[in-house]
Design a protein around this motif. Structure first.
Motif, short mmCIF file in Angstrom:
data_model
loop_
_atom_site.label_atom_id
_atom_site.label_comp_id
_atom_site.label_asym_id
_atom_site.label_seq_id
_atom_site.Cartn_x
_atom_site.Cartn_y
_atom_site.Cartn_z
N SER A 144 -13.02 -4.01 0.39
CA SER A 144 -13.88 -3.09 0.85
C SER A 144 -14.02 -2.68 2.12
O SER A 144 -14.24 -1.39 2.50
CB SER A 144 -15.22 -3.47 0.26
OG SER A 144 -15.74 -4.38 1.38
N LEU A 145 -13.21 -3.41 3.21
CA LEU A 145 -13.34 -3.06 4.59
C LEU A 145 -12.05 -2.45 5.01
O LEU A 145 -11.94 -1.58 6.03
CB LEU A 145 -13.67 -4.38 5.56
CG LEU A 145 -15.15 -4.90 5.10
CD1 LEU A 145 -15.19 -6.20 6.03
CD2 LEU A 145 -16.27 -3.83 5.77
N THR A 146 -11.11 -2.74 4.60
CA THR A 146 -9.78 -2.33 5.00
C THR A 146 -9.52 -0.71 4.57
O THR A 146 -9.91 -0.17 3.83
CB THR A 146 -8.34 -3.24 4.29
OG1 THR A 146 -7.31 -2.97 4.83
CG2 THR A 146 -8.28 -2.84 2.80
N HIS A 147 -8.57 -0.20 5.60
CA HIS A 147 -7.99 0.79 5.48
C HIS A 147 -6.54 1.05 4.65
O HIS A 147 -5.96 2.10 4.71
CB HIS A 147 -8.21 1.94 6.73
CG HIS A 147 -7.10 1.61 7.90
ND1 HIS A 147 -7.21 0.46 8.63
CD2 HIS A 147 -6.17 2.29 7.87
CE1 HIS A 147 -6.43 0.65 9.18
NE2 HIS A 147 -5.53 1.68 9.01
N LEU A 148 -5.92 -0.30 4.86
CA LEU A 148 -4.65 -0.22 4.02
C LEU A 148 -4.43 -0.35 2.65
O LEU A 148 -5.71 -0.62 2.07
CB LEU A 148 -4.19 -1.36 4.81
CG LEU A 148 -3.86 -1.80 6.27
CD1 LEU A 148 -3.25 -2.91 6.49
CD2 LEU A 148 -3.19 -0.48 6.96
N SER A 149 -3.66 -0.15 2.10
CA SER A 149 -3.65 -0.21 0.51
C SER A 149 -2.91 -1.40 0.15
O SER A 149 -1.85 -1.81 1.13
CB SER A 149 -3.01 1.15 -0.13
OG SER A 149 -1.73 1.23 0.38
N GLU A 150 -2.84 -1.94 -1.16
CA GLU A 150 -2.35 -3.02 -1.63
C GLU A 150 -0.82 -2.47 -1.63
O GLU A 150 -0.44 -1.30 -2.18
CB GLU A 150 -2.54 -3.59 -2.62
CG GLU A 150 -4.20 -4.65 -2.41
CD GLU A 150 -4.51 -5.41 -3.48
OE1 GLU A 150 -4.35 -6.50 -3.65
OE2 GLU A 150 -5.15 -4.72 -4.51
N MET A 151 0.10 -3.41 -1.86
CA MET A 151 1.56 -2.91 -1.84
C MET A 151 1.87 -2.96 -3.40
O MET A 151 1.34 -3.96 -4.07
CB MET A 151 2.55 -3.81 -1.22
CG MET A 151 3.89 -3.70 -1.30
SD MET A 151 5.06 -4.95 -0.64
CE MET A 151 4.44 -4.86 1.44
N SER A 152 2.46 -2.05 -3.88
CA SER A 152 2.98 -1.91 -5.26
C SER A 152 4.43 -1.28 -5.10
O SER A 152 4.86 -0.24 -4.93
CB SER A 152 2.14 -0.81 -5.98
OG SER A 152 2.61 -0.82 -7.26
#
Length: 157
Positions: free
Chosen positions: A86-94
């Motif tokens: 909820s806090l990150t501005h990164l996205s998970e890797m796909s």
């Protein structure tokens, strides 16, 4: 017990919340680097497997130091996957492919994104929140990410 280190409580809270967002970015980057370590394939597997391991170990230390910095300021760091996401501005890797070049490009992008975010906060911590310690802390963190990004970038040249 309330922290009394010459910084207003509201400023301690604001810096701690900001550091929590940075910590979330660090945790997501750590997880993505772990994935690269576990999943990389190709003729350069062994060298990249070891390279990604050295990078995630640095990130693991950063995360622990960040949590301790937040505790030093009298607050609790985010500590659940739900909070980190909820806090990150990164996205998970796909990724469809597990090639080292693809992993390196993704990780480099995230390091550079974190660097921009760190630079945006250095002066605010020192001037707006009167917290030179946290400003200095993220300056050091910025230098670490610059070196990690350089190491990644060197594989792409």
């Amino acid at each position: 017990m309330q922290v009394n280190i010459g910084i207003k409580q509201a400023h301690l809270a604001a810096v701690s919340h900001s550091l929590g967002k940075i910590m979330a970015d660090e945790f997501i980057l750590y997880t993505k680097t772990r994935k690269a370590h576990w999943c990389v394939t190709g003729p350069d597997f062994h060298s990249k497997h070891l390279f990604f391991e050295s990078q995630y170990q640095q990130l693991e230390e950063i995360i622990d130091d960040m949590a301790e910095r937040i505790r030093t300021l009298g607050h609790f760091p985010p500590a659940t996957l739900k909070e980190f996401l909820s806090l990150t501005h990164l996205s998970e890797m796909s990724r469809e492919k597990n090639d080292s070049t693809g992993f390196i490009k993704d990780l480099l992008h995230d390091h550079e994104s974190i660097l921009i975010h760190l630079r945006e906060n250095i002066n605010d911590y020192a001037t707006a929140f009167h917290d030179a310690g946290s400003s200095d802390y993220i300056t050091g963190l910025m230098e670490t990410h610059e070196k990690m990004a350089w190491m990644l970038r060197a594989h792409l040249e």
